[in-house]
Write a protein that holds these residues in place. Structure first.
Motif, PDB file in Angstrom:
ATOM      1  N   ARG A  14       0.831  -1.205   0.000  1.00  0.00           N
ATOM      2  CA  ARG A  14       0.000   0.000   0.000  1.00  0.00           C
ATOM      3  C   ARG A  14       0.861   1.249   0.000  1.00  0.00           C
ATOM      4  NH1 ARG A  14      -5.318  -0.861   0.760  1.00  0.00           N
ATOM      5  NH2 ARG A  14      -5.815  -3.006   0.252  1.00  0.00           N
ATOM      6  N   GLY A  15       0.404   2.243  -0.769  1.00  0.00           N
ATOM      7  CA  GLY A  15       1.168   3.480  -0.879  1.00  0.00           C
ATOM      8  C   GLY A  15       0.766   4.526   0.129  1.00  0.00           C
ATOM      9  N   ASN A  16      -0.434   4.368   0.720  1.00  0.00           N
ATOM     10  CA  ASN A  16      -0.913   5.375   1.668  1.00  0.00           C
ATOM     11  C   ASN A  16      -0.144   5.247   2.983  1.00  0.00           C
ATOM     12  OD1 ASN A  16      -2.670   6.408   3.882  1.00  0.00           O
ATOM     13  ND2 ASN A  16      -3.906   7.001   2.132  1.00  0.00           N
ATOM     14  N   MET A  17       0.342   6.381   3.488  1.00  0.00           N
ATOM     15  CA  MET A  17       1.260   6.286   4.631  1.00  0.00           C
ATOM     16  C   MET A  17       0.557   5.923   5.928  1.00  0.00           C
ATOM     17  SD  MET A  17       3.975   9.168   3.775  1.00  0.00           S
ATOM     18  CE  MET A  17       4.956   8.972   2.313  1.00  0.00           C
ATOM     19  N   ILE A  18      -0.683   6.391   6.112  1.00  0.00           N
ATOM     20  CA  ILE A  18      -1.414   5.981   7.322  1.00  0.00           C
ATOM     21  C   ILE A  18      -1.643   4.481   7.287  1.00  0.00           C
ATOM     22  CG2 ILE A  18      -3.598   6.202   8.549  1.00  0.00           C
ATOM     23  CD1 ILE A  18      -3.700   9.054   7.863  1.00  0.00           C
ATOM     24  N   LYS A  19      -1.987   3.962   6.083  1.00  0.00           N
ATOM     25  CA  LYS A  19      -2.209   2.522   5.945  1.00  0.00           C
ATOM     26  C   LYS A  19      -0.918   1.763   6.242  1.00  0.00           C
ATOM     27  CE  LYS A  19      -5.126  -0.719   4.845  1.00  0.00           C
ATOM     28  NZ  LYS A  19      -6.080  -0.922   3.782  1.00  0.00           N
ATOM     29  N   LYS A  41      -6.439   4.337  -5.277  1.00  0.00           N
ATOM     30  CA  LYS A  41      -6.352   2.985  -5.853  1.00  0.00           C
ATOM     31  C   LYS A  41      -4.891   2.662  -6.144  1.00  0.00           C
ATOM     32  CE  LYS A  41     -10.665   1.501  -7.593  1.00  0.00           C
ATOM     33  NZ  LYS A  41     -11.629   2.594  -7.749  1.00  0.00           N
ATOM     34  N   PRO A  42      -4.453   1.447  -5.840  1.00  0.00           N
ATOM     35  CA  PRO A  42      -3.046   1.109  -6.067  1.00  0.00           C
ATOM     36  C   PRO A  42      -2.699   1.130  -7.554  1.00  0.00           C
ATOM     37  CG  PRO A  42      -4.298  -0.813  -5.383  1.00  0.00           C
ATOM     38  CD  PRO A  42      -5.191   0.354  -5.200  1.00  0.00           C
ATOM     39  N   VAL A  43      -1.523   1.646  -7.873  1.00  0.00           N
ATOM     40  CA  VAL A  43      -1.093   1.769  -9.267  1.00  0.00           C
ATOM     41  C   VAL A  43      -0.456   0.465  -9.724  1.00  0.00           C
ATOM     42  CG1 VAL A  43       0.169   3.225 -10.884  1.00  0.00           C
ATOM     43  CG2 VAL A  43      -0.618   4.170  -8.711  1.00  0.00           C
ATOM     44  N   GLU A  52      -0.059   9.999  -0.345  1.00  0.00           N
ATOM     45  CA  GLU A  52       0.125   8.830  -1.208  1.00  0.00           C
ATOM     46  C   GLU A  52       1.547   8.831  -1.745  1.00  0.00           C
ATOM     47  OE1 GLU A  52      -2.054   6.502  -1.759  1.00  0.00           O
ATOM     48  OE2 GLU A  52      -3.768   7.427  -0.766  1.00  0.00           O
ATOM     49  N   GLU A  53       2.212   7.695  -1.610  1.00  0.00           N
ATOM     50  CA  GLU A  53       3.615   7.599  -2.011  1.00  0.00           C
ATOM     51  C   GLU A  53       3.797   7.922  -3.492  1.00  0.00           C
ATOM     52  OE1 GLU A  53       6.398   4.442   0.203  1.00  0.00           O
ATOM     53  OE2 GLU A  53       5.439   3.727  -1.613  1.00  0.00           O
TER      54      GLU A  53
END
Lengths: 139, 122, 189
Positions: free
Chosen positions: B30-35, C81-83, B110-111
């Motif tokens: 996952r790219g979201n940092m909180i996640k 959404k994941p890339v 988002e990363e």
């Protein structure tokens, strides 16, 4: 903020019990589950609940930021100080037997008590300081 | 019950491994940092289980000495994990602090979006 | 009975974990995290770790949930959404899991008293605690007395993390404000 009368009243009712419970957990830690870590977090949680219900500014009026930030190192110093005192009394660092050579059991209880107080002060003030820092950013 | 015995014997380990793998997957995928931080705490809680489970003795009780009690569970893992939990929340707060600062500077957590912004800047 | 309750709670924990991994709404994920913490606290009670359960319930479900929600308030609720395709992470995580499961065959079974962990130093504290310190709660006496130096280190870590957060977040010269000012100047010229 007008429709949450129930939450506000219930919060006010719960706060004293939460704080007393924190104190109970702190001082009863020798005989039941609990100790400085848990008591510190519970006390911090009580203040955070107050801040959530009545706003950050009123919480900061109860426990000001400068006090919290002073208390973080004070707790570590209480803990370390206990160790240094036992060093000066010709024992190893944090060997509480030095506090009372005739009744080592008493000395141990005193040492544990002081150390737990240090942990309580550090943990509770760190948690409150962290919450203040995050809450202050939000606006 | 005889058939279930090997499953019972290692069920705690398997759930621990499942939580660990789930945490690892969230951190990597996952790219979201909180996640990502939530994945990290999943991993961390699995380590609590990893330490506490072997210290349990069936039929035992909590390690608080009382009258008429014979069997106690092992207190040492409890001590190690108790401090680890509080340290864990302190480091989580540090991570969240970094997330807040990143969000203030880049406007996103988002990363991938941060990487594209960096590429555009060059 | 003990191991049955243990198994049921652990299965619930696994189900909640699947929810945490799959959901993309971060608010729901954080609330599920609170449920996860309470379930973990229940598991810890079944495993006789009452002190740890108390800490996990107050820290995991209390403080960290509040902190995460505070941060979420400043950022977006919905995760993008994941890339990339998740093939590589699945491979890494699955491979690690397989190796770990292979490792469990060498471990002693759950709940036995004669395993290496339960026959050495940990159990010695049970007999020593009352004569040495007079404290019936062995977790407290080990934490504060026998391993006091260890706990001193942990307290220092909490202290350091607190200082770190204050350094990052306390109002001062903010990088974002500098950047905004810079952009304003650029747009003027």
């Amino acid at each position: 903020m007008k429709l949450d009368v129930v939450l506000r009243v219930v919060t006010k009712l719960m706060l004293p019990f939460m704080l007393v419970f924190a104190v109970y957990v702190q001082f009863h830690g020798d005989y039941g589950p609990g100790g400085g870590f848990q008591a510190g977090v519970i006390a911090a949680a009580a203040l955070i609940l107050y801040a959530l219900m009545f706003g950050l500014t009123s919480a900061m009026r109860v426990v000001p930021t400068w006090l919290v930030e002073k208390m973080i190192p004070v707790g570590v110093m209480i803990y370390g100080g206990t160790g240094v005192v036992s060093m000066f009394l010709h024992e190893n660092f944090l060997n509480y037997d030095a506090l009372d050579h005739h009744h080592t059991v008493h000395a141990q209880e005193w040492g544990v008590f002081l150390v737990e107080v240090g942990v309580f002060v550090t943990v509770s003030s760190t948690m409150i300081a962290i919450f203040y820092a995050f809450g202050g950013r939000g606006r | 019950m005889e058939v279930l015995q090997p499953i019972l014997a290692h069920f705690n380990h398997w759930i621990t491994i499942f939580l660990m793998v789930a945490g690892l997957y969230v951190v990597v995928a996952r790219g979201n940092m909180i996640k990502k931080l939530i994945g990290l705490s999943l991993f961390q809680t699995s380590v609590y289980l990893l330490y506490i489970s072997p210290g349990k003795i069936l039929g035992g009780t909590a390690p608080i000495i009382g009258d008429n009690i014979e069997v106690y569970s092992n207190p040492l893992p409890h001590v190690l994990i108790l401090t680890a939990i509080v340290v864990g929340v302190a480091t989580l707060a540090l991570g969240l602090g970094l997330v807040v600062r990143i969000n203030e500077v880049y406007g996103t957590i988002e990363e991938d979006e941060i990487f594209t912004q960096e590429d555009d800047d060059e | 009975m003990e191991s049955l309750i243990n198994m049921v709670l652990l299965s619930l924990l696994a189900v909640v974990t699947i929810g945490v991994v799959r959901l993309r709404n971060l608010f729901a994920v954080i609330i599920l995290g609170g449920i996860y913490s309470f379930l973990m606290a229940s598991v810890l009670i079944v495993l006789d770790a009452v002190d740890v359960a108390m800490t996990e319930a107050s820290v995991g479900a209390g403080i960290s949930t509040v902190l995460m929600l505070t941060v979420l308030y400043m950022t977006r609720v919905e995760e993008a959404k994941p890339v990339h395709t998740p093939m590589l992470p699945i491979f890494v995580a699955g491979g690690t899991g397989a190796v770990l499961v292979y490792g469990t065959w060498g471990l002693p079974a759950f709940g036995l008293a004669d395993t290496p962990i339960n026959t050495h130093v940990g159990m010695a504290y049970m007999d020593l605690s009352i004569p040495d310190t007079g404290i019936p709660n062995v977790v407290t006496s080990v934490l504060a007395s026998y391993r006091g130096f260890d706990t001193f280190g942990e307290t220092t870590v909490v202290f350091t993390a607190g200082i770190g957060v204050l350094l990052l977040l306390r109002r001062g010269v903010s990088l974002a404000r500098l950047r905004r000012k810079q952009q304003e100047e650029e747009s003027k010229s």
